[in-house]
Design an enzyme around this catalytic site. Sequence first.
Site, PDB file in Angstrom:
ATOM      1  N   GLY A 126     -15.600 129.220  -3.828  1.00  0.00           N
ATOM      2  CA  GLY A 126     -14.421 129.121  -4.679  1.00  0.00           C
ATOM      3  C   GLY A 126     -14.423 130.141  -5.785  1.00  0.00           C
ATOM      4  N   SER A 138     -15.145 129.810  -8.904  1.00  0.00           N
ATOM      5  CA  SER A 138     -16.219 129.735  -9.891  1.00  0.00           C
ATOM      6  C   SER A 138     -17.600 129.888  -9.282  1.00  0.00           C
ATOM      7  CB  SER A 138     -16.144 128.394 -10.632  1.00  0.00           C
ATOM      8  OG  SER A 138     -16.315 127.321  -9.726  1.00  0.00           O
ATOM      9  N   GLY A 139     -17.692 129.974  -7.960  1.00  0.00           N
ATOM     10  CA  GLY A 139     -19.003 130.133  -7.353  1.00  0.00           C
ATOM     11  C   GLY A 139     -19.041 129.614  -5.937  1.00  0.00           C
ATOM     12  N   ASP A 183      -9.298 115.800 -14.343  1.00  0.00           N
ATOM     13  CA  ASP A 183      -9.021 116.506 -13.089  1.00  0.00           C
ATOM     14  C   ASP A 183      -9.231 115.576 -11.897  1.00  0.00           C
ATOM     15  OD1 ASP A 183      -8.180 118.624 -11.565  1.00  0.00           O
ATOM     16  OD2 ASP A 183     -10.130 119.624 -11.515  1.00  0.00           O
TER      17      ASP A 183
END
Length: 1024
Positions: free
Chosen positions: A702, A704-705, A832
């Site tokens: 993704g 972010s990593g 979230d």
Amino acid sequence: MSAIPLTSVGISLFLCTLLFFFSLQLQANSQTINDEQSILLKLKQDWQSQPPMDSWNSSLPFCKWTGITCNNGGSITAISFYNWNITRKIPPVICNLNNLNHLDLAYNYVTGGFPTFLYNCSKLAYLDLSQNYFVGRIPGDIHHLSRLNHLNLGANNFTGDIPDAIGLLSDLKTLRLFMNLFNGTFTPTIVNLSNLESLEMAHNNFIPSKFPDEFGQLKKLTYLWMTKTNLIGELPESIGNIMELRHLDLGFNNLCGSIPNSIFLLNKLENLFLYDNKFSGEIPRRIESLSLKAIDLSSNNLTGTIPEDFGKLNNLTVLLMTDNQLSGDIPASIGRLPALKNIRLFNNSFTGVLPPELGLNMKLENIEISNNRLTGKLPDHLCAGGVLTGVVVFSNNLGGDVRATLGNCSSLTSVQLSNNGFSGKFPTNLWSAVNLTYLMISDNSFSGKLPSKLSRSLTQLKIDNNRFSGEIPSDIAFSVNLVVLKASNNQFSGKIPSKLTTLPYLTTLSLAQNRLSGEIPSNIVSWKSLTSLNLSRNQLSGQIPGAIGLLPDLIDLDLSENQLSGNIPSEIGRLRLTFLNLSSNQFMGKIPDEFENMAYKNSFLINPGLCADNALLNLRVCISEPQESLKLSPRLLAIILTSSGLLFLVTLLSAFLFVRNFRRRRHEQDRAKWKLTAFQSLPFAESRILSNLTHRNLIGDGGSGKVYRVPYNQLGGVVAVKKIWNNEKLDEKLEKEFLAEVQILGTIRHSNIVKLMCYFCSEKSRLLVYEFMENQSLDRWLHRKKRGLLLPSDSGQDAVLDWPRRLHITIGAAQGLCYMHQDCCPAIIHRDVKSSNILLDSDFNARIADFGLARMLIKRGVPESISAVAGSYGYLAPEYGYTTKVNEKVDIYSFGVVLLELVTGREANDGGDNTSLAEWAWQHLKDGKPIVDALDEQIKEPCYLAEMSVVFQLGIHCTSSLPSTRPSMKQVLQVLTRYIPLQQKVVRYDFDIAPVLTSSTYLSSNQRSKKRSMDVDDIVSCDV
């Protein structure tokens, strides 16, 4: 003579006056009837004409309308709108029915606080508002309902204390307050209710309190239900003063000390449930409660023996004393109780033999006495009554043969005799018992051959560690429902029957340590569900079929200690194996590239013909075939060799010095590079994680990593590793999310929140190590077909989450969020919540994950300031558009969207016309369309429509545009948990067998009707 006419005139005047007043009364009654009909029509209008009101029209007198009862004068006395799907508040006009004395609105969706206008119903004696959505406190002036003799407010969301005014309702006979959110005290004035016959306060989180000694004054009380009410301390002897008591249930509390002798002196007591407490000492010896039908003293600390007086309880049908420290013999007289149906004494220290007459003169249905120290044989007549379903006696010292009489028992569904000393041949007719589902006879000394056919109903067959011999019959495939087959460590011979590969639901197959020969069947592609295959320590030959690489769920493969040969097929490399053992065979050639990994260094031992590129795998290094040598003169060849030798020595020495220095510097750098912080004792070494962050273990990538699936041992241990990185330096936003994740998950523990085991830090990277979730995310299961996604292990693409499993996931996620909002201090808001952040383990238990956006509230209920909008489109609460201050209500909104996803099958942003799912659902109701039309067609079955409709409405309620009108997570959970059994207790079976019987089974029919679960009468039953 003149007196006669005067008398006649007087009589005439009297009759005329009487007729006049009678006419006035008829007119008044007619006016009352017209008024009452108008009131009913007003109710019909306010409640939007629910289907049961279809009969409410002028073609019938209103006294014959559905739900209406009248007296002889034609005036309404009773209204019963039980389970009418009413969603609106009660109109005050209902109290204009002057003779109304009975009002039943149970099993609806009525909201709001307690309707105090009912004080105006001056004759009201019966009030049932149970199973609704009422909130707030019970008013302190409820005593104005002075004529009440029946009050049922159970299964709502009332909070606070039970007010003192309850004790002023002097005519009250029934008081039901079970399953609410009471968090205060229950008033001592209850003892003033001298006419009280039934008191039910179970499943409330009261302040920890002792059982009131004064309850002994309730002389007429017959039914007392206080399960899970936070009772502490010892039970007073005064409980024996409630002489009329027939049902006593104090389970799931923290009561301690000895069980009062006086309980067993209550001569009318029929049901005694004291399970899951901390009672100690011995069971009272003197038993005069000869009316007892059911006893459950399970999960306490009781010691001593079962009193001989238990043999006098001729009405006893259920005896449960599991999970105690009881010892000694089981009295033989218990085997002569004529009404006994279920006996459960497992997890104690009983010795001696089973009562020899057990089952002889009774309709015995179930016996579970596992994990004791019993000796002798099974009684001969267990199935004499013809209704026996379960014999669970594993882990004892029982022996001898199993009588053929047990094999004649066609009603049996579960036979678990494992870990005993049974011997001889197993009854032939028992193998094929028509209803037999679980047969577990491992770890005995049974011998003989398997019959040609086994029961078609079998799902689990465990016969390992016995002395069975002969061939495995090919007709074993007749048991088409087999899920687990374990037959290792026997003396089976011959080939593995090819028909075995046709079992479509098989997940575990173990035939290890037998004398099987021949090849592994090649047509194994039907094993789509197989996760574990163990054929080790046999005499199998030939090659491994390449089709084994097509088994999508296989994670455990052991073919060691056979005579297998040839190359290891490259297709095996497709499998995501957590354990592999091909040692002690005759394989040749190079191992598949996917296994060039230290995790498999012991997987290929004692195969002289195998090689690998990695010299550390305990295999010889593969060497390329040499090219044809050039023809050189001997002198030139000598010069070349001499020069090469000298150059080699110099190079070798230089390389040695360089490598030594390099390794030393690298080791120091590596140690300095990563810093490990652990939140628990870790089952793996640091190097195991760092060395397995390879492309073959990558499962997600993704913004972010990356996310890796990292196996850390050969026993199936797996973790998920999330790597957060940046090429230059860590992004400030990513670092903030990382710190939030660590701060929160490092300090909280809950079974429905993903577990953070540890994290690693370096200058440019962060590693977060979590427990691994085999079934990935809820989002993938719900929406994979629309997005072309694959399920775990790329398998079962036609699989659909049925409604019971979706409900199970929903309740788990709600429990996790409720813990964050209600039990954490300070409270935590996730910000979230979405279906992709609800992960699922192998049993589809839900875990809330991804806390990168989470915040801790300084004070519960006080909004938290945020600097930017966070979350995902479709799940964002509307207040993000007009305020920077949010509280836990944003999670409620997002969870409401998840509820709508689960019941409709739509995605969060799938509302059509550029709207979200929540907006679409609101519009659906606004347009007056039936809820059933919005439900997911894949799982829409008649038996689930009622539950799905409730969850749809709950999703609507959670996604209200005003935060203040959304329920709390505790209220949401309260609604959802109405659909699971009230007293669900896990029964310890051999290995992974599901519970069959719970204490709730013994609730009276009256009590059972109050449970809002999947078996309520108004829902079509489903065969699962």
